[in-house]
Design an enzyme around this catalytic site. Structure first.
Site, PDB file in Angstrom:
ATOM      1  CB  SER A  12     -29.917  16.889  40.841  1.00  0.00           C
ATOM      2  OG  SER A  12     -28.744  17.546  41.134  1.00  0.00           O
ATOM      3  CD  GLU A 159     -28.114  18.192  47.298  1.00  0.00           C
ATOM      4  OE1 GLU A 159     -29.073  18.153  47.735  1.00  0.00           O
ATOM      5  OE2 GLU A 159     -27.861  19.403  46.359  1.00  0.00           O
ATOM      6  CB  CYS A 193     -20.599  19.672  38.990  1.00  0.00           C
ATOM      7  SG  CYS A 193     -21.875  19.089  40.120  1.00  0.00           S
ATOM      8  CG  HIS A 195     -24.185  20.243  43.659  1.00  0.00           C
ATOM      9  ND1 HIS A 195     -24.989  20.104  42.447  1.00  0.00           N
ATOM     10  CD2 HIS A 195     -24.826  20.024  44.838  1.00  0.00           C
ATOM     11  CE1 HIS A 195     -26.269  19.690  43.138  1.00  0.00           C
ATOM     12  NE2 HIS A 195     -25.866  19.809  44.316  1.00  0.00           N
TER      13      HIS A 195
HETATM   14  N1  DGL Z   1     -25.523  20.212  39.855  1.00  0.00           N
HETATM   15  C1  DGL Z   1     -25.470  18.930  38.955  1.00  0.00           C
HETATM   16  C2  DGL Z   1     -24.437  19.117  37.870  1.00  0.00           C
HETATM   17  O1  DGL Z   1     -24.188  20.400  37.419  1.00  0.00           O
HETATM   18  C3  DGL Z   1     -25.435  17.737  40.126  1.00  0.00           C
HETATM   19  C4  DGL Z   1     -25.199  16.778  40.148  1.00  0.00           C
HETATM   20  C5  DGL Z   1     -25.878  15.566  40.841  1.00  0.00           C
HETATM   21  O2  DGL Z   1     -26.848  15.600  41.101  1.00  0.00           O
HETATM   22  O3  DGL Z   1     -24.984  14.662  40.978  1.00  0.00           O
HETATM   23  O4  DGL Z   1     -24.037  18.219  37.347  1.00  0.00           O
END
Ligand code: DGL
Length: 275
Positions: A12, A159, A193, A195
């Site tokens: 994303s 982000e 996640c 991130h």
């Molecule tokens: N990096 C994504 C994950 O692993 C992201 C999340 C998002 O866009 O909320 O879930």
């Protein structure tokens, strides 16, 4: 036929770069395209239909760039969109293409990390609500207890480049307190996640020493190494010039490059894609 047929890595936004970094270290020879849908991130709080629609649009764009293989380096997209893409969207006309996620390879090994048999999974709201980790981990490790905690403010902090500012500390601690309150026997926290590895050091600082924090990058990269060995029909179709290209749906590519370089631990120069 297109002259380059890279591996596509999708997220994303910026998070998938933590997975791409591990993949590129283990498999440096292949061509790669990283694609971040930054203008529509975060996905984590969005509905099933929206996450599926956005992910499928991005997957189709990557197919259009010649990718025979795409990794959804996003747990939210893996939890909410992968199955529909594999089992419905790709039924006609995609016989030589593959899309893989990050949840199954992680679930296959994460039970081995825990001594106590109790694992905490930290993810987006979408990933946690899908129950994908609880279901998948229990297929491979039926005796392991899985606790989950959604951390909806972590991705926006990351982000927006706010994650290493003092205000972020409150939210880092908040979700850790909430998962640890679920059981005192959790000895492994999975960053489910892509991130979250950016927060890894700060997360560790709040935890007792007996709790380990596991990021997915190397797990997914090892699994891809194994996959390519087992699937020569896909592997032989990927071009190998060692070229990496980065694309984003945000028109502020400079800001993307600045943040992306931190995730990737190397300079990044991206190109804008309108989708
Ligand atoms: N990096 C994504 C994950 O692993 C992201 C999340 C998002 O866009 O909320 O879930």
């Amino acid at each position: 036929m297109q002259s380059t047929r890279p591996i596509g890595i999708f997220d994303s936004g910026l998070g998938g770069l933590t997975v791409f970094k591990s993949i590129a270290e283990k498999l440096p020879g292949y061509d790669y395209i990283y694609f971040g849908d930054n203008s529509r991130a975060p996905y984590g709080n969005r509905s099933f239909n929206t996450i599926h629609q956005y992910t499928w649009e991005c997957v189709q764009w990557l197919f259009g760039q010649g990718c025979p293989l795409i990794i959804l380096a996003c747990n939210t997209a893996s939890a909410k969109a992968l199955r529909t893409i594999q089992q419905r969207d790709m039924l006609n006309g995609y016989a030589n293409k593959r899309v893989l996620g990050v949840i199954r390879p992680t679930a296959e090994v994460i039970g081995d990390y825990s001594q106590s048999g109790e694992i905490g999974v930290l993810g987006t709201k979408g990933t946690v609500q899908s129950e994908s980790y609880a279901i998948e981990i229990n297929k491979f490790f039926p005796d392991v207890k899985v606790y989950q905690q959604a951390c909806p403010l972590w991705v926006p902090l990351i982000e927006n480049g706010e994650y290493n500012k003092p205000g972020a500390e409150y939210y880092i601690k908040l979700y850790l307190d909430q998962i640890l309150a679920q059981s005192s026997s959790i000895d492994t926290l999975l960053l489910a996640c892509t991130h979250y590895p950016l927060l890894q050091d700060r997360i560790k600082a709040y935890l007792p020493e007996n709790i380990q924090v596991v990021a997915q990058g190397d797990i997914v990269a090892n699994s891809l190494v194994d996959y390519l060995k087992r699937h020569s029909e896909i592997e032989s179709n990927i071009t190998q010039n060692g070229v990496k290209r980065f694309f984003t749906t945000t028109d502020d590519t400079q800001e993307f490059d600045q943040h992306a370089s931190l995730f990737f631990s190397a300079p990044v120069k991206s190109e804008y894609v309108a989708i």
